[in-house]
Write a protein that holds these residues in place. Sequence first.
Motif, PDB file in Angstrom:
ATOM      1  N   ASN A 117      -3.303   6.836   1.442  1.00  0.00           N
ATOM      2  CA  ASN A 117      -2.058   7.279   0.837  1.00  0.00           C
ATOM      3  C   ASN A 117      -2.266   7.795  -0.581  1.00  0.00           C
ATOM      4  O   ASN A 117      -2.953   7.165  -1.381  1.00  0.00           O
ATOM      5  N   HIS A 123       0.888  -1.626  -4.051  1.00  0.00           N
ATOM      6  CA  HIS A 123       0.304  -2.919  -3.670  1.00  0.00           C
ATOM      7  C   HIS A 123      -1.194  -2.750  -3.458  1.00  0.00           C
ATOM      8  O   HIS A 123      -1.714  -1.629  -3.476  1.00  0.00           O
ATOM      9  N   ASP A 132      -5.871   1.108   1.631  1.00  0.00           N
ATOM     10  CA  ASP A 132      -5.322   2.446   1.895  1.00  0.00           C
ATOM     11  C   ASP A 132      -4.355   2.891   0.795  1.00  0.00           C
ATOM     12  O   ASP A 132      -3.796   3.982   0.862  1.00  0.00           O
ATOM     13  N   HIS A 133      -4.203   2.032  -0.258  1.00  0.00           N
ATOM     14  CA  HIS A 133      -3.357   2.395  -1.398  1.00  0.00           C
ATOM     15  C   HIS A 133      -4.106   2.375  -2.735  1.00  0.00           C
ATOM     16  O   HIS A 133      -3.634   2.969  -3.701  1.00  0.00           O
ATOM     17  N   ASP A 193       4.588  -0.158   1.359  1.00  0.00           N
ATOM     18  CA  ASP A 193       4.534  -0.810   2.678  1.00  0.00           C
ATOM     19  C   ASP A 193       5.435  -2.037   2.610  1.00  0.00           C
ATOM     20  O   ASP A 193       5.373  -2.791   1.650  1.00  0.00           O
ATOM     21  N   HIS A 221       4.272  -4.667   8.604  1.00  0.00           N
ATOM     22  CA  HIS A 221       5.140  -3.484   8.490  1.00  0.00           C
ATOM     23  C   HIS A 221       6.421  -3.677   9.296  1.00  0.00           C
ATOM     24  O   HIS A 221       6.396  -4.202  10.415  1.00  0.00           O
ATOM     25  N   HIS A 281       3.742   7.271   5.598  1.00  0.00           N
ATOM     26  CA  HIS A 281       2.872   6.224   6.145  1.00  0.00           C
ATOM     27  C   HIS A 281       2.902   6.185   7.672  1.00  0.00           C
ATOM     28  O   HIS A 281       3.452   5.272   8.289  1.00  0.00           O
TER      29      HIS A 281
HETATM   30 ZN   LIG Z   1      -0.617   0.974   3.863  1.00  0.00          ZN
END
Ligand SMILES: [Zn+2]
Length: 526
Positions: free
Chosen positions: A2, A52, A56-57, A142, A348, A370
């Motif tokens: 992301n 967070h 992936d962030h 997320d 999620h 996302h």
């Molecule tokens: Zn994520």
Amino acid sequence: MNCMALEQRGEALLVDCGVTFDDRGRGVDVVHADFSPLDRLGAAIRGVVITHGHEDHIGALPYLLKRHDVPVYGPPYALGLVRERLVEHEVLAHARLIETAPGRAFELGSFHIEPIRVTHSIADATALAIRTDVGTVIHTGDFKFDPSPPDGEDFDIARFTALGDEGVTLLMSDSTNIDVEGETGSEADVGHALERQIESAPGAVIVAMFASNIHRLRMLGDIAKRTGRKIVLLGRGVGTHAKVARGTGYLPWPDDIVLPEHLARERPRKEILAIATGSQGEERAALARLARGDHPLFDVAPGDRVIMSARTIPGNEPEVYALLGQLIRKGAEVITARTDRGVHVSGHAHRPDQRRMIELVRPKCFVPVHGTIHHLSRHAQLAREMGVPSVAVTENGRVVEVTEDRVMLGETIGAGRIYEWFGQEVAPSVLRMRGWLAEAGVAFCVVTYGALGVTDVLLEMRGVMDDDRAGADQEAAVREVKQALANAFEHASDDDRAEITRQAIRRALKHRRGIKPVTIVKVVRK
Ligand SMILES: [Zn+2]
Ligand SMILES: [Zn+2]
């Protein structure tokens, strides 16, 4: 992986900067977004805001900071993990890391940003309310609605409602579980299921999970205390997360609950509660090493219970099932979310919770984020059905223009993937070649010319063939080369002769075997 830019008045802020690991078999470490489209945006980057601490962030921050010296804002736990990454890449010294807190707004250029507490499968997760020239933009990060988060940090539903009352221009919301109906489920429920399994286990218990799920680590500490076991951390990832989480106060484990790994073999098995990385079957991770019996500090024995407290990411099933098979052969009992649904829940929001988010915020515009194009389209459809007036689905590299009451697709500035290997970018041509080498193997040929013509043809192959026919086929290829060179024009250049040789080798192997390896030829003159 992301990474999103918000731009106004020639200034940009980035929301998150992550990596993905989805390129198997080509030997790369991580994949992140190509940052050069940011240059085409033509805006000055004021900073990065992290929602967070999931990879992936945050995972691409070291690579971004090598190119753009900008401040990074994020929750303390996420920044703790960022620090670990930046140390590895030796960019920590000049990095500017600024801690954020829910409800404490800050300015970044012309943007006014307020983090809001949300619940997710990692502690200290936030959404962002960003005040812009066209109104408030909410990015959920997320999230799921967890009614009883183990750290007691409740989802700030009231804040979303208040912002909705005030009026929100654009909602950008997590689309991961758009296809999943029913309740998302609470981490606390997972705690109960794990406790049940751990309490009744006759031998050692090994819990395989994503190390980033601090809620679960925290609950496992409590369970260890109540069941008379000691925690043993197996794997680098779980050690890093435990260290950062204890440093930031998110993991209030008493010191005596963790047993140093090297003492694990000396304790009675009934006292061991091991936490291992490698729930996706990664061959170098702790769980795979336990399954193979080559972990330096611990072994799986008959009567042990292995709990897979994680989802298997689609595509990883073969590795995971092979791993479970090895554990079963060692006499362990394997518990997965298929045999006991309670031992894992997603981080999620399921579809009903995604609907609830839209109801709370009541935005004028909606852009799903996302997920794949499938997830985004389905989420967009949900928003339209709920009466959100303006909805746009965008993919990587496509600009969305936002006004006070509309979102429209704008120009395509492009998006690419950068493959990192030992801290360096791997060129696309290198990756392509690796793919070919893996598929077809490689043949090397050296053709030597003397005064009277070809004196020697040396052919070597790797990863092509190794059986009874190999010698004969290799000789046939050499004969084909000699034949082809004998027929070459007298004035052919060495490059021409190399190409003639290359084609002859490929022709011979294609004819005899149906294969065409990557073929490299060198012509030398004595
Ligand atoms: Zn994520
Ligand atoms: Zn996440």
